[in-house]
Design a protein around this motif. Structure first.
Motif, short mmCIF file in Angstrom:
data_model
loop_
_atom_site.label_atom_id
_atom_site.label_comp_id
_atom_site.label_asym_id
_atom_site.label_seq_id
_atom_site.Cartn_x
_atom_site.Cartn_y
_atom_site.Cartn_z
N PHE A 2 8.42 20.05 -7.78
CA PHE A 2 8.93 20.65 -6.55
C PHE A 2 10.44 20.83 -6.67
N GLU A 3 10.93 21.81 -5.93
CA GLU A 3 12.38 21.96 -5.87
C GLU A 3 12.95 20.82 -5.04
N SER A 4 14.19 20.47 -5.33
CA SER A 4 14.85 19.41 -4.57
C SER A 4 14.87 19.79 -3.09
N MET A 5 14.80 18.82 -2.22
CA MET A 5 14.71 19.14 -0.80
C MET A 5 15.47 18.12 0.02
N ALA A 6 15.83 18.53 1.21
CA ALA A 6 16.61 17.65 2.09
C ALA A 6 15.73 17.00 3.15
N THR A 7 14.65 17.69 3.54
CA THR A 7 13.81 17.14 4.60
C THR A 7 12.37 16.99 4.10
N HIS A 8 11.58 16.26 4.87
CA HIS A 8 10.16 16.05 4.55
C HIS A 8 9.97 15.51 3.13
N ARG A 9 10.90 14.68 2.72
CA ARG A 9 10.84 14.20 1.35
C ARG A 9 9.65 13.28 1.10
N ALA A 10 9.13 12.66 2.18
CA ALA A 10 8.01 11.73 1.99
C ALA A 10 6.71 12.46 1.66
N VAL A 11 6.73 13.80 1.75
CA VAL A 11 5.51 14.56 1.47
C VAL A 11 5.38 14.85 -0.04
N ILE A 37 0.88 -1.17 0.00
CA ILE A 37 0.00 0.00 0.00
C ILE A 37 0.92 1.22 0.00
N PHE A 38 1.05 1.84 -1.16
CA PHE A 38 1.97 2.97 -1.29
C PHE A 38 1.33 4.25 -0.77
N MET A 39 2.15 5.01 -0.06
CA MET A 39 1.66 6.27 0.52
C MET A 39 2.29 7.46 -0.21
N TYR A 40 1.42 8.25 -0.82
CA TYR A 40 1.84 9.51 -1.44
C TYR A 40 1.10 10.65 -0.73
N HIS A 41 1.66 11.84 -0.82
CA HIS A 41 0.95 13.03 -0.36
C HIS A 41 0.74 13.97 -1.54
N GLN A 42 1.80 14.71 -1.88
CA GLN A 42 1.68 15.68 -2.97
C GLN A 42 2.45 15.21 -4.20
N VAL A 43 1.84 15.40 -5.35
CA VAL A 43 2.49 15.07 -6.62
C VAL A 43 2.52 16.34 -7.48
N GLY A 44 3.67 16.62 -8.06
CA GLY A 44 3.78 17.82 -8.89
C GLY A 44 5.22 18.12 -9.22
#
Ligand SMILES: [Zn+2]
Length: 249
Positions: free
Chosen positions: A15-24, A6-13
């Motif tokens: 985005f700029e590369s990021m170091a934290t909160h990557r699971a969002v 069961i894959f969990m996604y939040h936001q799709v679009g």
């Protein structure tokens, strides 16, 4: 025993590369590549209702079975994820926050993250008509496992009622915000009529899990197809003990 990823996604679009909160966040091009991979290997992408039935009734689970879940009900689901899902003909579930639909994901501001627009009820009805399942992500996006029992129960019950009224459909699936849940949360979810619930524990879902505390696999911003494939095939015994009622129907 086959499990269901069961894959969990939040936001799709985009985005700029990021170091934290990557699971969002998930880049839409990566999302498309992940769906292409599922198609390539002949994965069985189930709706949450189909997966929940298979698990609850102990039916055989096809190999490479997956469910696609999207937490929070962000407008970028409609803009970016839905067209990809439609291209592949894959089902999905969006867990909407009943009290915040049409508003903004203000809770993300506390982490210094951009505040996304949340789908309105009109939009939720529109995607439900297109075959996307709508589940509850509570009323106010609070940590249910840390709330007084009566308040947690109200979050679960009132969100279900509100979504069912506005959408004119049954809402049997719930997702606990932040994955926060206790045995009491699970008992309350059962009591108010949910038949499936998902957490943020990482494992493949099998009939050994309580149907109201099913584990998921978070897709991170950094997951290219190789990372995604690894997550699909991983069994990932959950850390600690998964919450389970002693007897459940
Ligand atoms: Zn959430």
């Amino acid at each position: 025993m086959n499990g269901i990823s069961i894959f969990m996604y939040h936001q799709v679009g985009h985005f700029e590369s990021m170091a934290t909160h990557r699971a969002v966040y998930c880049d839409v091009n990566r999302f498309r590549a992940q769906m292409r991979y599922l198609k390539l290997i002949g994965a069985t992408v189930l709706s949450m209702s189909e997966a929940s039935d298979l698990l609850r009734f102990g039916a055989p689970i096809p190999p490479r079975a997956a469910v696609l879940t999207f937490d929070d009900g962000c407008e970028n689901f409609y803009e970016h994820a839905l067209p990809v899902l439609q291209d592949f003909g894959y089902p999905a579930i969006v867990y909407a926050i009943a009290g915040l639909a049409g508003g903004r994901g203000e809770w993300l501001a506390a982490d210094g993250l951009p505040v996304p627009e949340l789908m309105s009820y009109a939009r939720l009805r529109q995607i439900a008509d297109l075959g996307i399942e709508i589940g509850s992500h509570s009323r106010h996006h609070l940590r249910l496992g840390e709330l007084p029992a009566a308040q947690a129960t109200a979050e679960l019950r009132d969100s279900k009622r509100q979504l069912e009224e506005v959408l004119g459909r049954a809402v049997p699936h719930v997702c606990y915000p932040y994955g926060s849940h206790t045995l009491d949360t699970v008992l309350a979810a059962a009591e108010v009529g949910y038949t499936s619930g998902v957490t943020c524990q990482r494992a493949a879902a099998t009939a050994a899990f309580d149907p109201l505390a099913l584990p998921r696999k978070a897709i991170s911003f950094g997951d290219n197809v190789v990372g995604f494939a690894w997550k699909l095939h991983a069994k990932n015994a959950p850390k600690g003990t998964a919450i389970k009622r002693t007897a459940f129907a």
